[in-house]
Scaffold this motif. Sequence first.
Motif, mmCIF file in Angstrom:
data_model
loop_
_atom_site.group_PDB
_atom_site.id
_atom_site.type_symbol
_atom_site.label_atom_id
_atom_site.label_comp_id
_atom_site.label_asym_id
_atom_site.label_seq_id
_atom_site.Cartn_x
_atom_site.Cartn_y
_atom_site.Cartn_z
ATOM 1 N N LEU A 335 0.830 -1.209 0.000
ATOM 2 C CA LEU A 335 0.000 0.000 0.000
ATOM 3 C C LEU A 335 0.866 1.261 0.000
ATOM 4 C CD1 LEU A 335 -2.739 -1.078 2.577
ATOM 5 C CD2 LEU A 335 -3.077 -0.744 0.129
ATOM 6 N N LYS A 336 1.934 1.244 0.776
ATOM 7 C CA LYS A 336 2.826 2.403 0.834
ATOM 8 C C LYS A 336 3.416 2.726 -0.538
ATOM 9 C CE LYS A 336 4.438 2.151 5.659
ATOM 10 N NZ LYS A 336 5.619 1.918 6.521
ATOM 11 N N LYS A 337 3.663 1.669 -1.332
ATOM 12 C CA LYS A 337 4.257 1.857 -2.649
ATOM 13 C C LYS A 337 3.396 2.760 -3.533
ATOM 14 C CE LYS A 337 4.126 -1.414 -5.768
ATOM 15 N NZ LYS A 337 4.341 -2.684 -6.492
ATOM 16 N N HIS A 338 2.090 2.784 -3.256
ATOM 17 C CA HIS A 338 1.177 3.595 -4.064
ATOM 18 C C HIS A 338 0.817 4.905 -3.369
ATOM 19 C CE1 HIS A 338 0.526 0.676 -7.265
ATOM 20 N NE2 HIS A 338 0.600 -0.253 -6.327
ATOM 21 N N GLY A 339 1.607 5.288 -2.360
ATOM 22 C CA GLY A 339 1.472 6.613 -1.784
ATOM 23 C C GLY A 339 0.455 6.742 -0.679
ATOM 24 N N ILE A 340 -0.001 5.625 -0.122
ATOM 25 C CA ILE A 340 -0.974 5.686 0.973
ATOM 26 C C ILE A 340 -0.205 5.892 2.284
ATOM 27 C CG2 ILE A 340 -2.804 4.434 2.197
ATOM 28 C CD1 ILE A 340 -3.380 2.939 -0.392
ATOM 29 N N LEU A 341 -0.707 6.778 3.134
ATOM 30 C CA LEU A 341 -0.029 7.100 4.386
ATOM 31 C C LEU A 341 0.059 5.881 5.298
ATOM 32 C CD1 LEU A 341 -1.635 10.566 5.158
ATOM 33 C CD2 LEU A 341 0.660 10.112 4.256
ATOM 34 N N PRO A 379 -3.953 6.622 -7.927
ATOM 35 C CA PRO A 379 -3.983 5.180 -7.645
ATOM 36 C C PRO A 379 -4.336 4.877 -6.192
ATOM 37 C CG PRO A 379 -2.024 5.771 -8.892
ATOM 38 C CD PRO A 379 -2.664 7.058 -8.471
ATOM 39 N N ALA A 380 -3.811 5.686 -5.258
ATOM 40 C CA ALA A 380 -4.102 5.450 -3.843
ATOM 41 C C ALA A 380 -5.602 5.550 -3.584
ATOM 42 C CB ALA A 380 -3.349 6.449 -2.976
ATOM 43 N N GLY A 381 -6.244 6.560 -4.160
ATOM 44 C CA GLY A 381 -7.681 6.713 -3.972
ATOM 45 C C GLY A 381 -8.456 5.558 -4.561
#
Length: 511
Positions: A335-341, A379-381
């Motif tokens: 998940l972090k790879k796609h910019g999610i906190l 992508p994160a959204g």
Amino acid sequence: MSKSLAHKTERSAPLLPVAVDPDLVRFEKNLLQIGFFGANDSRDKNRTSRRIEQVVFRNGHKVKVAAEFRGSEQLGLPSTTDRDKFIALLKILSEERVKTGQIANPIRFSGYRMIQELGLSRNGEIYEEIVRWGKRMTDTTITSEKVVYRAAKKVYSDEVLHVFRSFKRTGESNLNGTDRQEHYEVMLEEWLIENLNQRYVIPEDFNAYKMLTRPTAKGIFGNLHLWFHASQGRQVEKDYAELCNLLNVQVYPHLSKIKSTMGLALNELVNIKYLDKWDVQPMSSKEGYKIVLAPGPALMRVLRESYPEQRELPAAKSEVSKLPSSPEDEAIQLLKKHGILPVKCAALVERFGADLVCDTVEYLETQMNSGKRNGVENPAGLIIYSLEKDLPVPNGFISSRRRELMRQAAEHDRAKEEARQALEAAYMRWVDGKRQEALAERYSGDELEAKLSEVIKRNNKGDTFFRRVPAAQHRNLALQLIMKEIRDGLVLPSFEEWQSQNGQIDLFQAD
């Protein structure tokens, strides 16, 4: 207990020297193996009885063993806080052994001394807790069905037992409870004194134990010494449901709940370096889960110092590195790879589980051309939206997790077949050995020769085929006929029964 046992208070009075290691106590092995002290809250008095049973092989025979505990409605069954005080008593007993060479009744100690060992502050409530502990230990009965081992007599008992024969409080205080001076006298049951003096014990580090706060962690703590001593420091696997039964804690069917309950206790054991890593994995032979454990350096040090035969064990076994990283950690990193906190990552994994998160992210990655956004500006959204709206991943999509599971299943089937073939060969050797033992018990050397002559003579008269066999083969053929008679009359477990008892480590000792 109102306060944590995390730290030991400074002693004001000098103590007698103790043997080898002042932090080491020797916990009676039966009370550990049969789960006498539950890992539950002592205030829970709804259950006044519990039973643990298992089928084991002893001396080649299948035996059903069980331990049943019964307490009163007023006091309930022994639990974590009772284990705390019992270990403190064992520490006191270790000094008694140094003075007299052995442990003997009565055992006398002050309330202040026990409070010191527990690392607690003096108050009126703690004295009352000690009294309730003594009463509960005296009140609880153990019905041993061939499970409690009597070290002096070298037998498994089939009887009703107690741990304390009696418990008595003496002492005085002011009317307002200040300046309280209390002393206690315990009479241990004969079987317990015998086993302690016979060193039928598991050495445990009391200081390490007092660093734990979770009841389940304390319940598992002593068993770690037992399990890793038996495995010579190698990785061990325990049936999750059986372990919960031993600890008297609730069994949960879902992986996420197991990790959020027992997992917290295992993390405490990692923090004190008694475990290096742990994992929860599906059982391969039946429904349910198993707990996979690798020993930590602090536990290995205690084992090397406590058992001479294990002093050459390395500080950490190679199996430690084989434990997989946490699936939750892998999902969070994905998940972090796609910019999610990070905080949101942890919340998503906790809510939806690592498996669904990984499958969803990988599927969406394929839809975004292997990571290229392809018009998706956020992508994160999209990932968060798909998870929170419970959008399904197509059944035909093979994620890396599913692909690995398929590979492991194929490998497991192959390994399982090889293991079964090896077990079948071992079983046949075991059966042959039992038949040879039965032959030796039935006929001595001279008796066997006489029996062979009798069989040859009888079959020469009445068996046409036997007469046609060359005389040089008559003895071997007669021996086979005798072995057939022994085989038909010998009752042995089937391969499946034998496998079930020899393919896993029992909770109870099966010497």
